[in-house]
Each structure stands twice: as structure tokens, then as C-alpha cells.
Design a protein around this motif. Structure first.
Motif, PDB file in Angstrom:
ATOM      1  N   UNK A 175       0.880  -1.175   0.000  1.00 51.31           N
ATOM      2  CA  UNK A 175       0.000   0.000   0.000  1.00 51.31           C
ATOM      3  C   UNK A 175       0.907   1.211   0.000  1.00 51.31           C
ATOM      4  N   UNK A 176       0.906   1.907  -1.124  1.00 54.22           N
ATOM      5  CA  UNK A 176       1.863   2.981  -1.312  1.00 54.22           C
ATOM      6  C   UNK A 176       1.160   4.330  -1.211  1.00 54.22           C
ATOM      7  N   UNK A 177       1.476   5.063  -0.149  1.00 49.63           N
ATOM      8  CA  UNK A 177       0.962   6.433  -0.018  1.00 49.63           C
ATOM      9  C   UNK A 177       1.950   7.344  -0.740  1.00 49.63           C
ATOM     10  N   UNK A 178       1.892   7.253  -2.048  1.00 47.20           N
ATOM     11  CA  UNK A 178       2.897   7.876  -2.911  1.00 47.20           C
ATOM     12  C   UNK A 178       3.038   9.374  -2.679  1.00 47.20           C
ATOM     13  N   UNK A 179       1.911  10.055  -2.463  1.00 45.22           N
ATOM     14  CA  UNK A 179       1.973  11.504  -2.286  1.00 45.22           C
ATOM     15  C   UNK A 179       2.047  11.931  -0.820  1.00 45.22           C
ATOM     16  N   UNK A 180       1.952  10.970   0.085  1.00 45.87           N
ATOM     17  CA  UNK A 180       1.992  11.321   1.499  1.00 45.87           C
ATOM     18  C   UNK A 180       0.749  12.068   1.947  1.00 45.87           C
ATOM     19  N   UNK A 181      -0.417  11.713   1.358  1.00 46.51           N
ATOM     20  CA  UNK A 181      -1.644  12.449   1.704  1.00 46.51           C
ATOM     21  C   UNK A 181      -2.453  11.767   2.804  1.00 46.51           C
ATOM     22  N   UNK A 182      -2.089  10.550   3.172  1.00 45.38           N
ATOM     23  CA  UNK A 182      -2.817   9.870   4.242  1.00 45.38           C
ATOM     24  C   UNK A 182      -2.542  10.515   5.603  1.00 45.38           C
ATOM     25  N   UNK A 183      -3.441  10.220   6.550  1.00 42.49           N
ATOM     26  CA  UNK A 183      -3.233  10.579   7.964  1.00 42.49           C
ATOM     27  C   UNK A 183      -3.334   9.268   8.741  1.00 42.49           C
ATOM     28  N   UNK A 184      -2.929   9.248  10.004  1.00 39.78           N
ATOM     29  CA  UNK A 184      -3.061   7.991  10.749  1.00 39.78           C
ATOM     30  C   UNK A 184      -4.495   7.474  10.778  1.00 39.78           C
ATOM     31  N   UNK A 185      -5.460   8.408  10.711  1.00 39.37           N
ATOM     32  CA  UNK A 185      -6.878   8.005  10.765  1.00 39.37           C
ATOM     33  C   UNK A 185      -7.284   7.311   9.469  1.00 39.37           C
ATOM     34  N   UNK A 186      -6.928   7.913   8.326  1.00 35.12           N
ATOM     35  CA  UNK A 186      -7.299   7.296   7.043  1.00 35.12           C
ATOM     36  C   UNK A 186      -6.510   5.997   6.847  1.00 35.12           C
TER      37      UNK A 186
END
Ligand SMILES: [Zn+2]
Length: 412
Positions: A175-186
Motif C-alpha cells: 500500500x503505497x501512499x505515494x503523495x503522502x496524503x494519508x493521515x493515521x486516521x485514514x
């Protein structure tokens, strides 16, 4: 709870770290990083790009070190695009490769604006599954399939893609958060939902564009374990990596060991934090990027106290102001720096100077001919690194001259 899933570390310094703008490692430096990761008990090093010609000798030489048991049990895995052609080229150039990550984009954004009609959702799954099957045909032992831009991928498609990868023979989904847009919640919500649907181990690959990279990695790993599967966190030494970087290796380990709410989550038992100081200092030197004063664990201020209340408290009982011990990170030994005469070994060294250096390192040569041979390799190593060699590099060259020679060799 002996059957509880485990959190493993897959370090990607030698792939995401080196593909980053403005920073690079020589092939010898990449080799040293693999050796240090192995000593540290890391599960896997993504050690390079097997379809890229200037990597070929380095990759094959490191696989030889693996075969000799020098780099073992660390797994060495290559990164490539999830296409049949890249898989074929990989096995042609690096025939002994056993582990790989096959990457393809999965978000609507990338499908519409990167592939621009060349590939649609169904053809992406077809390309990926054909690549996985080809890799199995050619003798791969483990495969992680990389869903690039997974964080912006529709969940129903991410599930469909992952199940197809599993069916084709993939061992893990990245699971690649390529842009770094996730948060710990998402992260927690999405990873949990994904794993409950696909029931397979997962790799968590995060970036630090919002400063949340370690938090996101831990949240993702916690979700995976809560859903009953092993988690493999992707890290880089000193948080190197594209743009704002990947998850810092040492911070991730510390967060699993000492973070509130992480008690009872088991980290790979082989991890030895005592090697943290050494690998972080080396990577900083090799990348020519200083360690920030406030870096967790290994920064100059990580265990420094000055203000009255803090200094007094830390002296009375370290637990008043220190969450973990500096000894655990391999810190505490004074560093000795020569302030008088110092002979160094480099690209224009002669045998007398080299003998002075090698004697101090207690390197033993059977005769002058052998010493001269090693000196010649040391000269090449210095041409290759373009900075003074460190003791461990000199020892490595003296111990494995044939491997070193291969690492320095390129045929453009
Ligand atoms: Zn990345």
C-alpha cells in the motif's frame, strides 16, 4: 499469543533513498548499507533496480555475498515495473534474484493523467498478473505487488487489484501512499478494510509530505495486525526518500517499541537497535546529509539536557526525561578523532602509507603482492566514492577483494 502477526521492516534506502533528487550512494556505499541492515536484523533490503544496467554488477555481487552467507538472513529484493518485459530483463541481468517488488499505478488520477488511455483499470490488472506469473515461471521466491498511489485509489478497485495479485501468486500487497496524503486516521481505516477483504500480508509504504510518515506507518501496521495479518513497514535510514522522505528506520522501530498503544504488538525479534548509531552515522556520511540535531534517537540533542528542571530531573532518574536509553541505540562510546598526523588511503596512495593505514586496522596480508593488490582496489574505491573511505569499507575491500572489484566495475 504466539500466533499473533508480526511487524517486519523492509528498508528501501537503496531504492527510494537513492532515486531521490540531489542525493546518491555509490555501489560500494549501497553494499555497506546492505551489510549494516543485515547486522541490524532487518527483514529485507530493497537493494536496487535490476533492469538498470549500471546496477547489474553491484546487484550480482551482493547476491554473491548473500550466497556466501555474508549478507544473510537479510533478503535482497529488486524493484521493477509490473510488466512482463521488466521481469524478463531482470532475470536476464540478475539471474540469482529471488525477491522482488512489482510496481504499477492504481489510482484514477494516475490512470487518467499518467497512462492517458494507454492502460485502463482492467489492463492494469492484466499487466500486473502477467508479470507476477512470469516472475514465478522464472524462479522468484517472493513477490510484493506495489499499488502505486494506493491512498488515492478507490477501495473497491484496490480490493479487486489485490485479490488478482494474490490469485496470481503475490505474497504481499504494498500500500503505497505515494503523495503522502494519508493521515493515521485514514491509514488505519483503509488498511483495515483492505485486509479484511483480501486477507493477505501487507507492506506499508509512506511519504512525509505532511510530516506524518512515521505515524502513518505505525497506524497502517497496527491496522494490519488488528485484522490478523503480518505488516511490513518500508523505511529509509535517516528518513531519506522522495521529496520529504520515507519513514525513518530508527523512528519506526522506536515507535513500535515505546509508543503508547503499541504494547503487545510484536516487532520482528531479530531487530537489534544497538546498530542504529552506526548505520545512521554511516548513511549520513555516505549521502553527505547531516543528521538533524533533533532527529529521534540519533540526533545530537536526543539525550541532551540543559534547562535546570530537565537536567536535574534527568540526573536524578533518566526516566524523568528520557523515554528510552541511549545505550540501546548503540550510543555512548566516545568518538576518537585524530588531531595530529593522520595517513589516509585514497586514489593516489602509495604502499607505505597504505601499510600504515592497514596496520592500524589490523589487516593481515600474506605478502607484499597481496597488499599491493588490495591498495589498487582501495584506489579504485576512492575514485568510486569520491570521499575518504571509512574503516569498514577498507576492511570489506581487504576481506572480499573479488566482490569489491565487481562492485566497482561498470561497462557503459
Ligand atoms: Zn516511495
Amino acid at each position: 499469543m504466539s500466533n499473533q502477526p508480526t511487524i517486519y521492516i523492509i528498508d528501501v534506502t537503496n531504492r527510494d533513498g537513492v532515486q531521490t533528487s540531489r542525493i546518491c550512494l555509490s555501489k560500494l556505499e549501497k553494499t555497506m548499507i546492505n551489510l549494516y541492515l543485515n547486522e541490524m536484523g532487518v527483514f529485507q533490503s530493497e537493494f536496487g533496480f535490476p533492469f538498470t544496467h549500471h546496477e547489474t554488477n553491484y546487484l550480482n555481487a551482493n547476491l554473491e555475498l548473500a550466497k556466501k552467507g555474508v549478507i544473510s538472513p537479510l533478503r535482497l529484493s529488486g524493484w521493477l515495473r509490473a510488466t512482463k518485459e521488466d521481469v524478463k530483463t531482470t532475470f536476464k541481468l540478475v539471474p540469482a534474484i529471488k525477491h522482488m517488488n512489482l510496481s504499477i499505478s492504481t489510482s484514477d488520477q494516475m490512470i487518467t493523467h499518467k497512462f492517458k488511455g494507454k492502460l485502463d483499470h482492467q489492463s492494469i490488472i492484466k499487466e500486473m498478473t502477467e508479470a507476477v506469473k512470469e516472475a514465478h515461471k522464472l524462479g522468484v521466491e517472493s513477490i510484493g505487488v506495489n499499488a502505486e498511489d494506493a491512498s488515492r485509489t478507490r477501495m473497491d478497485y484496490l480490493i479487486e487489484f489485490s485479490l488478482a495479485a494474490k490469485e496470481a501468486g503475490a505474497d504481499r500487497i504494498r500500500y503505497c501512499d505515494t503523495l503522502g496524503c494519508d493521515t493515521p486516521f485514514s491509514m488505519y481505516e483503509r488498511i483495515r478494510a483492505l485486509i479484511e477483504a483480501i486477507k493477505m500480508p501487507i507492506e506499508i509504504h509512506c511519504h512525509n509530505d505532511l510530516g506524518l510518515v512515521v505515524a502513518n506507518s505505525i497506524a497502517g501496521a497496527k491496522a494490519a495486525v488488528d485484522a490478523g495479518e503480518d505488516a511490513y513497514i518500508n523505511t529509509c535510514v535517516n528518513g531519506m526518500g522522495e521529496r520529504a522522505g520515507n519513514a525513518d528506520l530508527v523512528s519506526v522501530i522506536l515507535a513500535i517499541k515505546y509508543g503508547s498503544g503499541m504494547q503487545g504488538y510484536s516487532l520482528d525479534k531479530r531487530i537489534d537497535l544497538k546498530k542504529a548509531w552506526k548505520i545512521c552515522k554511516y548513511a549520513s556520511y555516505a549521502f553527505s546529509v547531516p543528521i538533524p540535531i533533533n532527529q529521534p534517537g540519533v540526533g545530537a540533542n536526543a539525550f541532551a539536557h540543559e534547562s535546570g528542571i530537565h537536567a536535574d530531573g534527568a540526573l536524578k532518574d533518566r526516566r524523568n526525561y528520557e523515554l528510552y536509553d541511549f545505550e540501546e541505540l548503540g550510543r555512548g562510546e566516545p568518538e576518537i578523532i585524530e588531531t595530529g598526523r593522520k595517513i589516509t588511503a585514497g586514489e593516489y596512495s602509495g604502499i607505505k602509507g597504505f601499510r600504515n593505514v592497514s596496520d592500524k586496522l589490523e589487516l593481515v596480508f600474506k605478502d607484499d603482492a597481496e597488499a599491493t593488490q588490495i591498495l589498487e582496489l582501495v584506489r579504485y574505491a576512492n575514485v568510486h566514492n569520491q570521499k575518504p573511505l571509512v574503516d569498514d569499507e577498507l576492511k570489506f575491500i581487504a576481506k572480499y577483494p573479488d566482490i569489491a572489484r565487481k562492485i566497482f566495475t561498470m561497462h557503459p
